[in-house]
Write a protein that holds these residues in place. Structure first.
Motif, PDB file in Angstrom:
ATOM      1  N   THR A 274      41.433  35.336  -4.102  1.00 26.81           N
ATOM      2  CA  THR A 274      41.569  33.915  -3.829  1.00 26.81           C
ATOM      3  C   THR A 274      42.803  33.399  -4.575  1.00 26.81           C
ATOM      4  N   ARG A 471      29.197  28.684   5.127  1.00 27.11           N
ATOM      5  CA  ARG A 471      30.239  29.321   5.939  1.00 27.11           C
ATOM      6  C   ARG A 471      31.342  28.327   6.296  1.00 27.11           C
ATOM      7  N   ASN A 474      33.459  27.352   3.210  1.00 23.89           N
ATOM      8  CA  ASN A 474      34.453  28.358   2.831  1.00 23.89           C
ATOM      9  C   ASN A 474      35.737  28.221   3.629  1.00 23.89           C
ATOM     10  N   CYS A 485      38.406  22.948  -4.507  1.00 25.26           N
ATOM     11  CA  CYS A 485      37.066  23.329  -4.062  1.00 25.26           C
ATOM     12  C   CYS A 485      36.148  22.120  -4.247  1.00 25.26           C
ATOM     13  N   GLU A 547      29.380  28.646  -4.730  1.00 21.64           N
ATOM     14  CA  GLU A 547      30.111  29.902  -4.617  1.00 21.64           C
ATOM     15  C   GLU A 547      29.168  31.042  -4.264  1.00 21.64           C
ATOM     16  N   GLU A 548      29.758  32.164  -3.916  1.00 17.30           N
ATOM     17  CA  GLU A 548      28.962  33.356  -3.610  1.00 17.30           C
ATOM     18  C   GLU A 548      28.928  34.252  -4.829  1.00 17.30           C
TER      19      GLU A 548
END
Length: 566
Positions: A274, A471, A474, A485, A547-548
């Motif tokens: 990222t 999804r 993102n 973000c 976040e993931e």
């Protein structure tokens, strides 16, 4: 440190509902889009699908025609061309990009990176003398030169022409170069003003390729370098930069150049980079060469096509990065001790610290750390080549460059941005400068600007966090300045059972829920002071990013908590 929560203005509810219905997405997501100026279906398509066709025509930039004509003339006449760039990430990636492109078309070409300690920032007399002694008649300067009026005049007297590719704010007078490419010129109508220095270099090679009917792939292969510069120079990730960053990240993660691939391997992560990963994992390594030794090592690595050479240069840079960390930590500790010992510290609105023995290569990093600690405009000074050199950092909303303008009579030179700058002065001016800078800052900074803030985009119910929501969220990336973000606030959340734990030195891990929602794991870094209150079982408010989290190949949604209000 105390932080204030500042929530963005919510857009008109009817506009939110209409965009939500048009796009078939949650109203919270529509709110985020409207806050970013995305108001229609076409706006959203442009935003969610950054297309390389969205790039502006490079010939819209003032002086681009003259720049390409001069390069063509040099190549046709067999002149020697010197590619000159600054020693930081933006400069070295720019040099690697422009040199890499033209070296495939022309052989009478070299590059030059000034020595941070002997020559300082920007165009140097030594660099021009090197060009004259080695019969270079054209210098292409990247990420520097917009204020080099005297240096360009000196070069002109030696029959050396300049093409300047810079993105910094010009002074009152432009250098007398053949071409000055800078969208921030008052007379430049280029539609996007926030390109990085490497981005300006990209527009130069894009223009050359366009004029000579070269396939765009010849230019696109350098987009990973452009994305690296955009990330590390902290420029806006909006408009054209967002398109360049998006495609550059795709290139970096799918097929990076050999030099960047080597750095990724040394950083211990080889995929799914990222913007933030570039800033913290690749940028410091590229910078380390120039901070500790010679930035040419970074350019050599970024240009490498031989695997053995790439590994050799990569290991050298890795060693320099370790040295950089050691200097950084030692100087930060010394500076913090100096500030703590100053009885006037609690009343100051600025920080200026000076030690003639500090390593010039890391004072910018130290300035950033001190700003994080005390949250006020900060300058770190050290001795360099008979002068005092400094690196400055600011806080959100305060224009550091303007503050330095108010001290310009005490400085030999200065330059930079709203939030970061470099400066030099005579040693005898340090005390007067420290006092003047405090006076200028005190007269213009607000009390709110001295309190670190968390900017919250909008309120969110935890039950709204679904896989589809995540999804779409993102796709708001790549994230960075002016497209950060999204930060959400959820009120009256509760800890699930006894899941709250203090980890590390001062971090909180917990699982929370709200009004019967699903459970969400959270990590709250450096917020251990809230631990005891949370353990008591009362509801509290959190602001966070989503976040993931990947643990042993298992993927889950995690909340990265930025603030807690009990």
């Amino acid at each position: 440190m105390q932080k204030r929560w500042a929530q963005k203005h919510n857009p008109d509810i009817n506009a939110v509902k209409e965009l939500s219905a048009t796009l078939g997405i949650d109203e919270v997501l529509s709110t985020l889009l409207l806050q970013r100026g995305i108001e229609t279906y076409d706006d959203a398509r442009y935003f969610f699908r950054p297309d390389i066709r969205h790039l502006h025509d490079p010939f819209l930039m003032a002086d681009m025609e003259q720049a390409i004509e001069r390069i063509d003339a040099a190549i046709h006449a067999g002149e020697k061309i010197l590619i000159y760039g600054d020693y930081d990430v933006d400069g070295t990636t720019a040099v690697a990009l422009v040199y890499g492109f033209f070296s495939k078309l022309y052989t009478k070409l070299e590059y030059y990176i000034p020595d941070r300690y002997k020559e300082g920032y920007g165009i140097s007399t030594q660099g021009i003398d090197y060009a004259a002694q080695n019969e270079f008649s054209l210098i292409i300067a990247l990420d520097c030169g917009i204020k080099a009026v005297d240096k360009v005049a000196y070069a002109n007297a030696l029959n050396i022409d300049f093409i300047i590719c810079d993105h910094h704010t010009p002074g009152e007078e432009l250098p007398a170069a053949i071409a000055v490419l800078d969208p921030k010129r008052a007379d430049c109508d280029y539609p996007y003003k926030e390109l990085s220095g490497c981005g300006i270099g990209f527009k130069l090679i894009q223009a050359y390729a366009q004029k000579h009917d070269l396939p765009f792939e010849e230019v696109a292969q350098y987009l990973d370098l452009v994305a690296t510069s955009i990330a590390c120079d902290i420029v806006h990730i909006t408009g054209e930069n967002r398109t360049l960053a998006s495609h550059g990240l795709q290139k970096l993660n799918a097929e990076p150049g050999m030099g960047l691939k080597t750095l990724m391997e040394l950083a211990g992560k080889t995929a799914n980079y990222t913007i933030s990963d570039i800033v913290f994992m690749i940028g410091p390594r590229i910078n380390a060469a120039g901070r500790i030794d010679d930035a040419k090592h970074s350019v050599e690595l970024l240009l490498a096509t031989d695997l053995d050479m790439a590994k050799e240069k990569g290991m050298l840079i890795s060693v320099k990065n370790t040295e950089r960390k050691e200097h950084d930590l030692a100087i930060t500790d010394e500076a913090l001790s100096m500030i703590a010992a100053d009885v006037l510290t609690p009343d100051r609105k600025s920080t200026v610290v000076f030690n003639e023995k500090w390593h010039k290569g890391v004072i910018g990093i130290v300035a950033s750390r001190l700003t994080e600690k005390y949250y006020r405009p900060t300058i770190v000074l050290t001795r360099s080549n008979g002068h005092v050199a400094g690196s400055a950092r600011s806080v959100v909303g305060f224009d550091l460059y303007e503050a330095l303008c108010g001290c310009s009579d005490l400085l030999l030179q200065f330059g930079g941005h709203k939030y970061a700058a470099g400066l030099t002065m005579q040693p005898e001016q340090v005390e007067a400068f420290t006092q003047r800078f405090e006076e200028v800052v005190s007269a213009s900074i607000t009390e709110q600007q001295l309190i670190q803030q968390i900017v919250i985009d909008t309120e969110l119910k935890l039950e709204q966090i679904t896989p589809k929501f995540f999804r779409v969220l993102n796709q708001f990336g790549p994230f960075g300045p002016e497209n950060m973000c999204p930060v959400f606030v959820s009120k009256q959340v509760s800890v699930y059972g006894s899941s709250v734990n203090l980890v590390g030195s001062n971090h909180i891990k917990m699982t929370v829920y709200q009004d019967g929602s699903a459970l969400f794991d959270c990590i709250a870094f450096n917020q251990g002071e809230c631990f005891e209150q949370i353990r008591q079982g009362k509801s509290f408010d959190i602001c966070y990013t989503i976040e993931e989290n990947v643990w042993r190949d298992k993927r889950s949604i995690q909340l990265n908590v930025k603030g807690i209000k009990c």
